[in-house]
Motif scaffolding. Structure first.
Motif, PDB file in Angstrom:
ATOM      1  N   LEU A 277       0.868  -1.176   0.000  1.00  0.00           N
ATOM      2  CA  LEU A 277       0.000   0.000   0.000  1.00  0.00           C
ATOM      3  C   LEU A 277       0.900   1.219   0.000  1.00  0.00           C
ATOM      4  CD1 LEU A 277      -2.782  -0.844   2.634  1.00  0.00           C
ATOM      5  CD2 LEU A 277      -2.781  -1.241   0.160  1.00  0.00           C
ATOM      6  N   LYS A 278       0.598   2.151  -0.895  1.00  0.00           N
ATOM      7  CA  LYS A 278       1.407   3.367  -0.904  1.00  0.00           C
ATOM      8  C   LYS A 278       0.659   4.495  -0.207  1.00  0.00           C
ATOM      9  CE  LYS A 278       1.896   3.825  -5.418  1.00  0.00           C
ATOM     10  NZ  LYS A 278       2.019   4.312  -6.819  1.00  0.00           N
ATOM     11  N   ALA A 279       1.436   5.462   0.248  1.00  0.00           N
ATOM     12  CA  ALA A 279       0.848   6.620   0.921  1.00  0.00           C
ATOM     13  C   ALA A 279       1.263   7.865   0.152  1.00  0.00           C
ATOM     14  CB  ALA A 279       1.338   6.701   2.349  1.00  0.00           C
ATOM     15  N   VAL A 280       0.311   8.748  -0.088  1.00  0.00           N
ATOM     16  CA  VAL A 280       0.581   9.987  -0.789  1.00  0.00           C
ATOM     17  C   VAL A 280      -0.049  11.118   0.012  1.00  0.00           C
ATOM     18  CG1 VAL A 280       0.538  11.131  -3.038  1.00  0.00           C
ATOM     19  CG2 VAL A 280       0.234   8.659  -2.902  1.00  0.00           C
ATOM     20  N   GLY A 286      -5.285  23.819   1.802  1.00  0.00           N
ATOM     21  CA  GLY A 286      -4.440  24.125   2.951  1.00  0.00           C
ATOM     22  C   GLY A 286      -4.380  23.037   4.010  1.00  0.00           C
ATOM     23  N   GLN A 287      -5.261  22.048   3.934  1.00  0.00           N
ATOM     24  CA  GLN A 287      -5.268  20.961   4.909  1.00  0.00           C
ATOM     25  C   GLN A 287      -4.504  19.762   4.350  1.00  0.00           C
ATOM     26  OE1 GLN A 287      -6.647  20.610   8.027  1.00  0.00           O
ATOM     27  NE2 GLN A 287      -7.017  22.814   7.984  1.00  0.00           N
ATOM     28  N   VAL A 288      -3.626  19.201   5.153  1.00  0.00           N
ATOM     29  CA  VAL A 288      -2.914  18.016   4.695  1.00  0.00           C
ATOM     30  C   VAL A 288      -3.844  16.804   4.776  1.00  0.00           C
ATOM     31  CG1 VAL A 288      -0.990  16.439   5.127  1.00  0.00           C
ATOM     32  CG2 VAL A 288      -0.655  18.905   5.326  1.00  0.00           C
ATOM     33  N   VAL A 289      -3.872  16.052   3.684  1.00  0.00           N
ATOM     34  CA  VAL A 289      -4.734  14.871   3.611  1.00  0.00           C
ATOM     35  C   VAL A 289      -3.853  13.657   3.354  1.00  0.00           C
ATOM     36  CG1 VAL A 289      -6.590  13.753   2.331  1.00  0.00           C
ATOM     37  CG2 VAL A 289      -6.648  16.229   2.701  1.00  0.00           C
ATOM     38  N   PHE A 290      -4.147  12.605   4.092  1.00  0.00           N
ATOM     39  CA  PHE A 290      -3.394  11.360   3.948  1.00  0.00           C
ATOM     40  C   PHE A 290      -4.141  10.449   2.988  1.00  0.00           C
ATOM     41  CE2 PHE A 290      -2.091   7.131   4.829  1.00  0.00           C
ATOM     42  CZ  PHE A 290      -0.780   7.221   5.266  1.00  0.00           C
ATOM     43  N   ALA A 316       1.408  17.733  -1.147  1.00  0.00           N
ATOM     44  CA  ALA A 316       1.907  18.484   0.008  1.00  0.00           C
ATOM     45  C   ALA A 316       3.407  18.710  -0.172  1.00  0.00           C
ATOM     46  CB  ALA A 316       1.638  17.709   1.286  1.00  0.00           C
ATOM     47  N   THR A 317       3.904  19.814   0.354  1.00  0.00           N
ATOM     48  CA  THR A 317       5.339  20.083   0.266  1.00  0.00           C
ATOM     49  C   THR A 317       6.062  19.281   1.341  1.00  0.00           C
ATOM     50  OG1 THR A 317       5.185  21.893   1.852  1.00  0.00           O
ATOM     51  CG2 THR A 317       4.902  22.451  -0.476  1.00  0.00           C
ATOM     52  N   ASP A 318       7.364  19.161   1.191  1.00  0.00           N
ATOM     53  CA  ASP A 318       8.157  18.433   2.182  1.00  0.00           C
ATOM     54  C   ASP A 318       7.949  19.019   3.577  1.00  0.00           C
ATOM     55  OD1 ASP A 318       9.035  16.898   0.156  1.00  0.00           O
ATOM     56  OD2 ASP A 318      11.036  17.793   0.017  1.00  0.00           O
ATOM     57  N   GLU A 319       7.875  20.351   3.626  1.00  0.00           N
ATOM     58  CA  GLU A 319       7.686  21.012   4.927  1.00  0.00           C
ATOM     59  C   GLU A 319       6.350  20.618   5.550  1.00  0.00           C
ATOM     60  OE1 GLU A 319       8.624  23.020   2.086  1.00  0.00           O
ATOM     61  OE2 GLU A 319      10.642  22.468   2.718  1.00  0.00           O
ATOM     62  N   GLU A 320       5.303  20.632   4.712  1.00  0.00           N
ATOM     63  CA  GLU A 320       3.975  20.271   5.217  1.00  0.00           C
ATOM     64  C   GLU A 320       3.951  18.821   5.708  1.00  0.00           C
ATOM     65  OE1 GLU A 320       1.120  23.172   2.470  1.00  0.00           O
ATOM     66  OE2 GLU A 320       1.884  21.300   1.655  1.00  0.00           O
ATOM     67  N   VAL A 321       4.637  17.970   4.962  1.00  0.00           N
ATOM     68  CA  VAL A 321       4.675  16.558   5.333  1.00  0.00           C
ATOM     69  C   VAL A 321       5.356  16.394   6.691  1.00  0.00           C
ATOM     70  CG1 VAL A 321       5.702  14.323   4.743  1.00  0.00           C
ATOM     71  CG2 VAL A 321       4.625  15.714   2.965  1.00  0.00           C
ATOM     72  N   LYS A 322       6.471  17.098   6.804  1.00  0.00           N
ATOM     73  CA  LYS A 322       7.224  17.012   8.049  1.00  0.00           C
ATOM     74  C   LYS A 322       6.406  17.564   9.219  1.00  0.00           C
ATOM     75  CE  LYS A 322      11.707  17.260   7.269  1.00  0.00           C
ATOM     76  NZ  LYS A 322      12.982  17.941   6.971  1.00  0.00           N
ATOM     77  N   ALA A 323       5.789  18.713   8.971  1.00  0.00           N
ATOM     78  CA  ALA A 323       4.995  19.362  10.023  1.00  0.00           C
ATOM     79  C   ALA A 323       3.837  18.478  10.476  1.00  0.00           C
ATOM     80  CB  ALA A 323       4.472  20.702   9.526  1.00  0.00           C
ATOM     81  N   ALA A 324       3.330  17.650   9.561  1.00  0.00           N
ATOM     82  CA  ALA A 324       2.217  16.770   9.920  1.00  0.00           C
ATOM     83  C   ALA A 324       2.721  15.518  10.628  1.00  0.00           C
ATOM     84  CB  ALA A 324       1.428  16.400   8.670  1.00  0.00           C
ATOM     85  N   GLY A 325       4.036  15.410  10.801  1.00  0.00           N
ATOM     86  CA  GLY A 325       4.608  14.277  11.520  1.00  0.00           C
ATOM     87  C   GLY A 325       4.657  12.998  10.701  1.00  0.00           C
ATOM     88  N   LEU A 326       4.659  13.145   9.378  1.00  0.00           N
ATOM     89  CA  LEU A 326       4.662  11.966   8.513  1.00  0.00           C
ATOM     90  C   LEU A 326       6.085  11.602   8.098  1.00  0.00           C
ATOM     91  CD1 LEU A 326       1.657  13.103   6.342  1.00  0.00           C
ATOM     92  CD2 LEU A 326       1.660  11.161   7.933  1.00  0.00           C
ATOM     93  N   VAL A 327       6.305  10.323   7.899  1.00  0.00           N
ATOM     94  CA  VAL A 327       7.617   9.847   7.496  1.00  0.00           C
ATOM     95  C   VAL A 327       7.547   9.425   6.032  1.00  0.00           C
ATOM     96  CG1 VAL A 327       9.487   8.256   8.018  1.00  0.00           C
ATOM     97  CG2 VAL A 327       7.946   9.003   9.839  1.00  0.00           C
ATOM     98  N   THR A 337      -4.068   9.340  13.145  1.00  0.00           N
ATOM     99  CA  THR A 337      -5.403   9.665  13.651  1.00  0.00           C
ATOM    100  C   THR A 337      -5.748  11.140  13.503  1.00  0.00           C
ATOM    101  OG1 THR A 337      -4.413   9.955  15.832  1.00  0.00           O
ATOM    102  CG2 THR A 337      -5.452   7.837  15.381  1.00  0.00           C
ATOM    103  N   ASP A 338      -4.740  11.986  13.397  1.00  0.00           N
ATOM    104  CA  ASP A 338      -5.032  13.422  13.410  1.00  0.00           C
ATOM    105  C   ASP A 338      -5.137  14.039  12.029  1.00  0.00           C
ATOM    106  OD1 ASP A 338      -2.427  12.803  13.061  1.00  0.00           O
ATOM    107  OD2 ASP A 338      -1.630  14.441  14.277  1.00  0.00           O
ATOM    108  N   LEU A 339      -5.069  13.218  10.968  1.00  0.00           N
ATOM    109  CA  LEU A 339      -5.214  13.753   9.621  1.00  0.00           C
ATOM    110  C   LEU A 339      -6.427  13.101   8.973  1.00  0.00           C
ATOM    111  CD1 LEU A 339      -1.565  13.499   8.277  1.00  0.00           C
ATOM    112  CD2 LEU A 339      -2.756  15.557   9.039  1.00  0.00           C
ATOM    113  N   LYS A 340      -6.941  13.794   7.972  1.00  0.00           N
ATOM    114  CA  LYS A 340      -8.019  13.180   7.194  1.00  0.00           C
ATOM    115  C   LYS A 340      -7.412  12.047   6.376  1.00  0.00           C
ATOM    116  CE  LYS A 340     -11.991  14.035   4.437  1.00  0.00           C
ATOM    117  NZ  LYS A 340     -13.135  14.937   4.402  1.00  0.00           N
TER     118      LYS A 340
END
Length: 567
Positions: A277-280, A286-290, A316-327, A337-340
């Motif tokens: 399964l891939k994640a994008v 303006g809202q980060v979506v998983f 999403a930009t690298d910064e947004e990804v990082k800020a959302a705590g995603l790896v 749990t905290d993202l759509k």
RNA sequence: CGGGGUGUGGCGCAGCCUGGUAGCGCGCGUCGUUCGGGACGACGAGGCCCCGGGUUCGAAUCCCGGCACCCCGACCA
């Protein structure tokens, strides 16, 4: 028209500017002059073609009950703010101010104004249906004008707006327009295909695009050879290849050092990409979506955008990804749990997937939905791949590029409600007018006709849109008998109501033949000393390049019969 | 908006690296010879070398800053 007098001449060398066939041919034939990116002047030959196309469109619209109107290009911006389309069009809308600093815009299309006109003039069910249309210039500040007349910033377009009592009425108008469009393409020599289309943010239920299959096209179309199903890739669905269902195994953490791509992961763990399964990550208004989907599939951003009802969707930009705590590289929905969370329904077509562990260089094996993770929205958001099954008959789908040469929409009541265009029905009850809109680009149609009808020597105009029907090539114009015979032929043909381009220049045969091939009139008549000896002219059909001798006194009849058969 | 590319007579291009009076082919004009698939000869016209600044005795050429156009992508009722 005597070629010696014509404004505009052909080029010998290939214009370096042009990439696409139609653009190259137009420049080489001296048909257009580029003023700025996506802004063109039309020389006489091009203008004649455009007028021919326009006339065909006009005739078909009138035959279908249309009534031509004219609307302003210059419009108050507030009209567009009222409909919300100032924001929807964004930078594509040309904006300006008048001397009193009042905001105006240059109309990219005309639903706002026509709806106001309807409000003013339609009050009763007895006033419906109405089918006003316009053929006029529209302006859009396109992000990237391209391919000559294919995508430009200033262009002539026909738009018809249908106004009906109800959905059933709209269906009738819509079907009429679809038929009218088919007639138009046929007359322009274009085998256009009606395909299901994305209707965009404001569009209603149904929408079709008319697509000309061509390598140079901007759109991609999914087609089924089995049942004839066809849809724009933007909205098409395919049957996703299922995987064998296995019994769920326990979740197992594995180390995957340096692995950040699906391909790398599949190779490293020796599983098919479909078994991952891939994640994008997207930014939707303006809202980060998983977003997650099976590893062998790609996200269809139009579907995702529609699903999220987002006005603006981008990765999403690298910064947004990082800020959302995603790896990035090791992300998965497990523990998010905290993202759509949005998933493609393909995550249910399989089991024991390899997914990210949300920590660097680590993945999980044997992830199963819904045992191991939750999602908020599940839908089909994957892009169709070549070979997937047709949603209607299951046969394999193919994908081809195409040029959009027309687009029809069922708008519904969006505009009539925004602008208060209501009528009273037979029961005296107030109802919104039900609308549709039907657009076709005149210049793009010309370009598409060239893409479709040409050979390595030049354009091959379909008879109904050709700038002239007949091209007289007079060789050795200095010979009095050639000149008088050609002059005579020219005036005779014109007297018969035919449109004739007469190459009366003092040029060598090679030059004349090459220009005739390039300019592409359907019928060529060669007058030369040789032919005149037998009292004949040489008759050449541009499509086949077949030639035959025709006696001078039989030329008119021959020309007429060929042109009539080609119509 | 990201990435790549190009700006030199009307069109296609060379020259730029290594600074020294701007060149080629096509097209255009005149004259002559030609005349069934982009003819030939002679003579000739035509260029703010994208723009602005800088370096230099001197800039198409080197440096800085803009602009325009093309292509790929993003975008696109």
């Amino acid at each position: 028209m005597r070629l010696s007098q014509m404004f505009g001449k052909t080029l010998r060398s290939e214009p370096a500017e042009a990439e696409s066939v139609s653009h190259r041919l137009m420049l080489k034939a001296g048909m257009v002059y580029q003023v700025s990116a996506g802004v063109y002047s039309y020389m006489p030959l091009a203008w004649r073609v455009l007028r021919n196309i326009e006339q065909i469109i006009r005739e078909e619209m009138d035959a279908a009950g249309g009534q031509e109107v004219r609307m302003p290009v210059l419009q108050p911006l507030e009209l567009w703010e009222a409909s919300g389309r100032s924001a929807a069009f964004g930078d594509t809308l040309f904006k300006l101010k008048d001397r009193r600093q009042r905001p105006l815009c240059l109309a990219p299309t005309h639903e706002e104004v026509i709806t106001q006109m309807a409000k003013q003039h339609i009050h009763s069910y007895k006033d419906l249906p109405r089918l006003p249309y316009q053929i006029q210039t529209k302006l859009r500040d396109e992000a990237r004008p391209r391919a000559g007349l294919m995508r430009v910033r200033e262009f002539d377009m026909k738009d018809l707006y249908s106004m009906d009592l109800d959905q059933a009425g709209l269906d009738v108008s819509y079907d009429k327009m679809v038929q009218a469009y088919k007639n138009i393409y046929k007359r322009c020599g274009l085998p256009a295909l009606a395909v299901e289309a994305d209707s965009g943010a404001i569009g209603g239920k149904d929408s079709h695009e008319f697509i000309l299959i061509a390598e140079s096209g901007e759109d991609r179309v999914v087609r089924c050879q089995g049942c004839g199903f066809a849809a724009n890739l933007e909205r098409a669905s395919g049957v996703k290849p299922p995987l064998e269902k296995e019994d769920p195994l326990p979740l197992e953490e594995v180390s995957t050092p340096g692995i950040h791509t699906i391909k790398g992961l599949a190779d490293y763990l020796d599983v098919p990409e479909a078994k991952t399964l891939k994640a994008v990550f997207y930014s939707a208004d303006g809202q980060v979506v998983f977003v997650t989907l099976r590893g062998d599939l790609e996200v269809n951003e139009v579907k995702l955008k529609n699903l999220l009802r987002a006005a603006d969707l981008r990765l999403a930009t690298d910064e947004e990804v990082k800020a959302a705590g995603l790896v990035a590289g090791s992300a998965s929905p497990i523990g998010i749990t905290d993202l759509k969370r949005v998933a493609d329904d393909s995550i249910e077509l399989g089991s024991n997937f390899v997914v990210g562990a949300n920590k660097p260089d680590t993945h999980f094996k044997n992830a199963n939905y819904p045992r191991d993770f939750r999602i908020d929205v599940m839908a089909d958001i994957a892009e169709v791949k070549e070979g997937q099954g047709c949603p209607q008959c299951g046969k394999p789908l193919s994908i081809a590029r195409g040029i959009e040469v027309g687009h029809v929409f069922k708008l519904g009541t969006f505009f009539s409600e925004v602008f208060g265009a209501y009528y009273l029905d037979a029961q005296g009850k107030q109802q919104p007018i039900v609308m549709g809109c039907y657009g076709i680009g005149v210049g793009r149609l010309m370009a598409a006709a060239m893409e479709q009808n040409h050979d390595d020597k030049g354009i091959i105009w379909p008879v109904p849109i050709a700038p002239y029907q007949v091209h007289i090539c007079a060789l050795s114009m200095d010979k009095p008998d050639v000149q008088s015979a050609a002059d005579q032929l020219y005036s005779t043909l014109q007297g018969e109501g035919l449109e004739v381009l007469y190459d009366d220049r003092d040029e060598s045969p090679g030059v004349k033949f090459n220009d005739a091939d390039l300019l592409g009139m359907p019928v060529r008549l060669t007058v030369s000393p040789r032919n005149l000896k037998s009292g004949s002219v040489e008759f050449t059909e541009r499509v086949t390049m077949e030639t035959r001798m025709v006696p001078l006194d039989g030329v008119v009849a021959e020309v007429k019969s060929i042109l009539a058969n080609s119509n």
